[in-house]
Design a protein around this motif. Structure first.
Motif, PDB file in Angstrom:
ATOM      1  N   ALA A 196       0.809  -1.220   0.000  1.00 50.03           N
ATOM      2  CA  ALA A 196       0.000   0.000   0.000  1.00 50.03           C
ATOM      3  C   ALA A 196       0.843   1.271   0.000  1.00 50.03           C
ATOM      4  CB  ALA A 196      -0.921  -0.007   1.220  1.00 50.03           C
ATOM      5  N   ASN A 197       2.160   1.144  -0.169  1.00 49.80           N
ATOM      6  CA  ASN A 197       3.063   2.301  -0.219  1.00 49.80           C
ATOM      7  C   ASN A 197       2.982   3.172   1.039  1.00 49.80           C
ATOM      8  OD1 ASN A 197       4.029   1.695  -2.851  1.00 49.80           O
ATOM      9  ND2 ASN A 197       2.149   2.575  -3.716  1.00 49.80           N
ATOM     10  N   GLN A 198       2.877   2.502   2.194  1.00 49.81           N
ATOM     11  CA  GLN A 198       2.827   3.235   3.458  1.00 49.81           C
ATOM     12  C   GLN A 198       4.220   3.502   4.027  1.00 49.81           C
ATOM     13  OE1 GLN A 198       0.330   0.928   6.074  1.00 49.81           O
ATOM     14  NE2 GLN A 198      -1.407   0.956   4.656  1.00 49.81           N
ATOM     15  N   LEU A 199       5.227   2.806   3.520  1.00 45.53           N
ATOM     16  CA  LEU A 199       6.591   3.006   3.988  1.00 45.53           C
ATOM     17  C   LEU A 199       7.211   4.194   3.261  1.00 45.53           C
ATOM     18  CD1 LEU A 199       7.891  -0.681   4.169  1.00 45.53           C
ATOM     19  CD2 LEU A 199       6.889   0.706   5.996  1.00 45.53           C
ATOM     20  N   VAL A 200       8.022   4.945   3.995  1.00 49.72           N
ATOM     21  CA  VAL A 200       8.654   6.125   3.415  1.00 49.72           C
ATOM     22  C   VAL A 200      10.031   6.297   4.042  1.00 49.72           C
ATOM     23  CG1 VAL A 200       7.656   7.673   5.151  1.00 49.72           C
ATOM     24  CG2 VAL A 200       8.310   8.585   2.922  1.00 49.72           C
ATOM     25  N   LEU A 201      10.940   6.893   3.296  1.00 48.08           N
ATOM     26  CA  LEU A 201      12.274   7.165   3.818  1.00 48.08           C
ATOM     27  C   LEU A 201      12.376   8.618   4.270  1.00 48.08           C
ATOM     28  CD1 LEU A 201      14.799   5.317   1.459  1.00 48.08           C
ATOM     29  CD2 LEU A 201      13.903   4.602   3.674  1.00 48.08           C
ATOM     30  N   TYR A 202      12.921   8.792   5.470  1.00 51.70           N
ATOM     31  CA  TYR A 202      13.311  10.107   5.953  1.00 51.70           C
ATOM     32  C   TYR A 202      14.830  10.198   5.853  1.00 51.70           C
ATOM     33  CZ  TYR A 202       8.825  11.678   7.913  1.00 51.70           C
ATOM     34  OH  TYR A 202       7.534  12.126   8.064  1.00 51.70           O
ATOM     35  N   TYR A 203      15.331  11.420   5.805  1.00 51.87           N
ATOM     36  CA  TYR A 203      16.767  11.607   5.603  1.00 51.87           C
ATOM     37  C   TYR A 203      17.326  12.511   6.699  1.00 51.87           C
ATOM     38  CZ  TYR A 203      15.703   9.642   1.041  1.00 51.87           C
ATOM     39  OH  TYR A 203      15.279   8.817   0.041  1.00 51.87           O
ATOM     40  N   GLN A 204      18.408  12.033   7.347  1.00 52.71           N
ATOM     41  CA  GLN A 204      19.098  12.857   8.332  1.00 52.71           C
ATOM     42  C   GLN A 204      20.455  13.257   7.763  1.00 52.71           C
ATOM     43  OE1 GLN A 204      20.069  11.182  12.241  1.00 52.71           O
ATOM     44  NE2 GLN A 204      19.595  13.169  13.150  1.00 52.71           N
ATOM     45  N   PRO A 205      20.704  14.580   7.650  1.00 52.24           N
ATOM     46  CA  PRO A 205      21.931  15.037   6.984  1.00 52.24           C
ATOM     47  C   PRO A 205      23.195  14.668   7.751  1.00 52.24           C
ATOM     48  CG  PRO A 205      20.756  16.880   7.984  1.00 52.24           C
ATOM     49  CD  PRO A 205      19.855  15.696   8.095  1.00 52.24           C
ATOM     50  N   GLN A 206      24.278  14.504   6.994  1.00 51.39           N
ATOM     51  CA  GLN A 206      25.600  14.253   7.540  1.00 51.39           C
ATOM     52  C   GLN A 206      26.538  15.340   7.032  1.00 51.39           C
ATOM     53  OE1 GLN A 206      26.357  10.277   6.049  1.00 51.39           O
ATOM     54  NE2 GLN A 206      25.486   9.315   7.882  1.00 51.39           N
ATOM     55  N   ALA A 207      27.296  15.938   7.946  1.00 49.24           N
ATOM     56  CA  ALA A 207      28.234  16.993   7.576  1.00 49.24           C
ATOM     57  C   ALA A 207      29.627  16.415   7.417  1.00 49.24           C
ATOM     58  CB  ALA A 207      28.248  18.089   8.634  1.00 49.24           C
ATOM     59  N   GLY A 208      30.362  16.920   6.409  1.00 44.36           N
ATOM     60  CA  GLY A 208      31.729  16.476   6.174  1.00 44.36           C
ATOM     61  C   GLY A 208      32.729  17.292   6.966  1.00 44.36           C
ATOM     62  N   ASP A 209      33.998  17.054   6.695  1.00 45.11           N
ATOM     63  CA  ASP A 209      35.060  17.723   7.450  1.00 45.11           C
ATOM     64  C   ASP A 209      35.074  19.241   7.231  1.00 45.11           C
ATOM     65  OD1 ASP A 209      35.712  15.255   8.334  1.00 45.11           O
ATOM     66  OD2 ASP A 209      37.511  15.000   7.110  1.00 45.11           O
ATOM     67  N   ASP A 210      34.498  19.698   6.119  1.00 43.31           N
ATOM     68  CA  ASP A 210      34.488  21.140   5.856  1.00 43.31           C
ATOM     69  C   ASP A 210      33.212  21.816   6.343  1.00 43.31           C
ATOM     70  OD1 ASP A 210      32.697  20.054   4.100  1.00 43.31           O
ATOM     71  OD2 ASP A 210      33.581  20.943   2.282  1.00 43.31           O
ATOM     72  N   GLY A 211      32.342  21.073   7.016  1.00 47.10           N
ATOM     73  CA  GLY A 211      31.108  21.646   7.542  1.00 47.10           C
ATOM     74  C   GLY A 211      29.937  21.588   6.593  1.00 47.10           C
ATOM     75  N   ARG A 212      30.181  21.243   5.325  1.00 44.63           N
ATOM     76  CA  ARG A 212      29.097  21.158   4.348  1.00 44.63           C
ATOM     77  C   ARG A 212      28.365  19.829   4.484  1.00 44.63           C
ATOM     78  NH1 ARG A 212      30.923  20.649  -0.759  1.00 44.63           N
ATOM     79  NH2 ARG A 212      28.981  21.440  -1.652  1.00 44.63           N
ATOM     80  N   ILE A 213      27.095  19.832   4.099  1.00 49.64           N
ATOM     81  CA  ILE A 213      26.333  18.582   4.073  1.00 49.64           C
ATOM     82  C   ILE A 213      26.799  17.756   2.883  1.00 49.64           C
ATOM     83  CG2 ILE A 213      24.056  17.571   3.737  1.00 49.64           C
ATOM     84  CD1 ILE A 213      22.877  19.898   5.286  1.00 49.64           C
ATOM     85  N   VAL A 214      27.285  16.560   3.167  1.00 46.82           N
ATOM     86  CA  VAL A 214      27.837  15.709   2.111  1.00 46.82           C
ATOM     87  C   VAL A 214      26.952  14.507   1.813  1.00 46.82           C
ATOM     88  CG1 VAL A 214      30.209  16.403   2.588  1.00 46.82           C
ATOM     89  CG2 VAL A 214      29.222  14.443   3.808  1.00 46.82           C
TER      90      VAL A 214
END
Length: 445
Positions: A196-214
């Protein structure tokens, strides 16, 4: 991987522990008053100890120390019962022993309280309770002492205890039946959720060594049409037990790869990677490597942007098979991360054989790092170990700027946690990414 502190199981355990401590405290207060009036001070002190245990158990439960509270309650009650049966509740022709029936209660309680824990803990405590019941119920064992209770106390006490034991056993059986019915209903709903397509992915950001989201970690969510958002801690263990984790895991991998392909079409997101958690049951499948390769080829993604997160507990069994599969995946360009590093039981001799790209420091060490010197020492050691093995080190559970700076001072610059963002739907993640990159560019300007 994230903490889910208020799952249904943990809430049920909190209620069971609070109920258990309340029952123990009430019985102990009742008998404590009786023996204080009777000036039987040694037995009064034993009841006073039980009252103290019930209070500490309730306090630990309120603080979220569920397992510690359960172990304390079980071991203390077990010890007190053994003392009562040996020295106080010695059977006679007029009054049989009754306290041994409480061992049935604590055995059943242990089977519920330690569900999901290691077999030696759960089955060991259940077995200990049942053995004590059989031994005391089948014999007249007892030690003659001045503290033996007389028949004037033991005859009404037998009725009193057996009524309470029957009521508590009934309540525990009702809880077990309710849990089983809920589990069966949840399993049925989970089988429908995929279709029934009830499953969904959420995303938690990860920051790299330079502070940017990688990149991001993909975290599974279940949007139930009636119950709303179901906690992963409630349905993931069920999926593991029933084998549903296999089709669910395949769906997660395919969805994550499809998202990587969508990001690859835009310069602002083409560099992003996605980390996907892999269960032990998935990795044990003989064709797991070919499944991953097939999904990668169908989606057309750059495999170096896909990262599979394995847990240390997977390394306990079939290590050689796991290492072979990891090498096969590595040869295809897939990144490999050891999740929750420091919490498992993997040997360093195995660790050096693993073709890893990344070590992920568990949030349990990061969370109390600012106040616990032991956690500081552990994190420093893990960071140094990862760097010595030429592995990228990332910390999860980073909630404050103080956490991030403390880790940076140790040499761990990459992080994931609520300081960046909680896990969010894809639209919110992409909006967060744009805002973060803009702020980061302004800071460097």
């Amino acid at each position: 991987m994230e903490i889910q502190p208020h799952t249904k199981q943990s809430l049920r355990m909190r209620r069971a522990l609070l109920l258990g401590s309340a029952v123990l405290g009430s019985i102990s207060v009742f008998w404590g008053i009786y023996f204080a009036v009777d000036q039987n001070w040694p037995i009064f002190c034993l009841n006073l100890f039980s009252i103290l245990v019930s209070a500490i158990t309730a306090g630990l439960t309120y603080r979220g120390r569920i397992k510690v509270a359960a172990i304390l309650l079980f071991s203390s009650v077990y010890t007190v019962l053994c003392l009562f049966c040996l020295f106080l509740d010695v059977p006679s022709a007029e009054a049989p022993r009754s306290n041994q029936n409480y061992f049935l209660v604590i055995a059943l309680f242990a089977s519920l309280a330690f569900k999901g824990d290691s077999p030696w803990l759960r089955h060991g405590m259940v077995t200990a309770g049942l053995i004590a019941f059989v031994c005391f119920a089948s014999s007249n064992w007892g030690i003659t002492s001045p503290y033996m209770l007389g028949n004037d106390v033991r005859i009404p006490g037998t009725w009193f205890h057996n009524i309470i034991i029957t009521a508590v056993l009934y309540a525990l059986v009702w809880v077990m039946q309710a849990n089983l019915a809920e589990r069966n209903a949840l399993e049925s709903d989970l089988r429908k959720a995929l279709l029934a397509n009830q499953l969904v992915l959420y995303y938690q950001p990860q920051a790299g060594d330079d502070g940017r989201i990688v990149g991001a970690e993909a975290l599974l969510r279940w949007q139930h049409p009636v119950k709303g958002m179901v906690s992963p801690a409630d349905f993931i263990p069920l999926a593991e037990e029933t084998g549903l984790i296999l089709p669910i895991g395949h769906w997660v991998l395919g969805t994550a790869c499809a998202q990587l392909m969508a990001w690859s079409r835009h310069p602002a997101t083409a560099h992003l990677s996605i980390a996907v958690n892999v269960s032990a049951l998935q990795f044990k499948q003989p064709d797991y490597v070919s499944q991953v390769v097939s999904v990668i080829e169908r989606s057309g993604i750059n495999p170096t942007l896909l990262k599979l997160e394995l847990t240390e507990s997977m390394l306990v069994n079939d290590v050689n098979d796991i290492i072979a599969k990891m090498h096969a995946l590595k040869a295809k360009g897939v990144g490999l991360s050891l999740d929750d590093f420091g919490t498992g039981y993997s040997s360093l001799s195995y660790l050096k054989k693993l073709p890893l790209d990344q070590l992920k420091i568990d949030q349990s060490f990061v969370r109390d790092m600012l106040t616990d010197g032991n956690d500081v020492a552990i994190v420093q050691t893990l960071v140094a170990l990862g760097q010595a093995m030429h592995l990228h080190v990332i910390a999860e559970g980073v909630e404050t700027e103080q956490h991030r700076q403390f880790l940076a001072d140790m040499g761990c610059l990459s992080y994931q946690g609520y300081l960046l963002s909680k896990p969010v739907p894809i639209a919110e993640f992409e909006a967060l990414l744009a805002a973060h990159d803009a702020a980061n560019a302004k800071a460097w300007a």
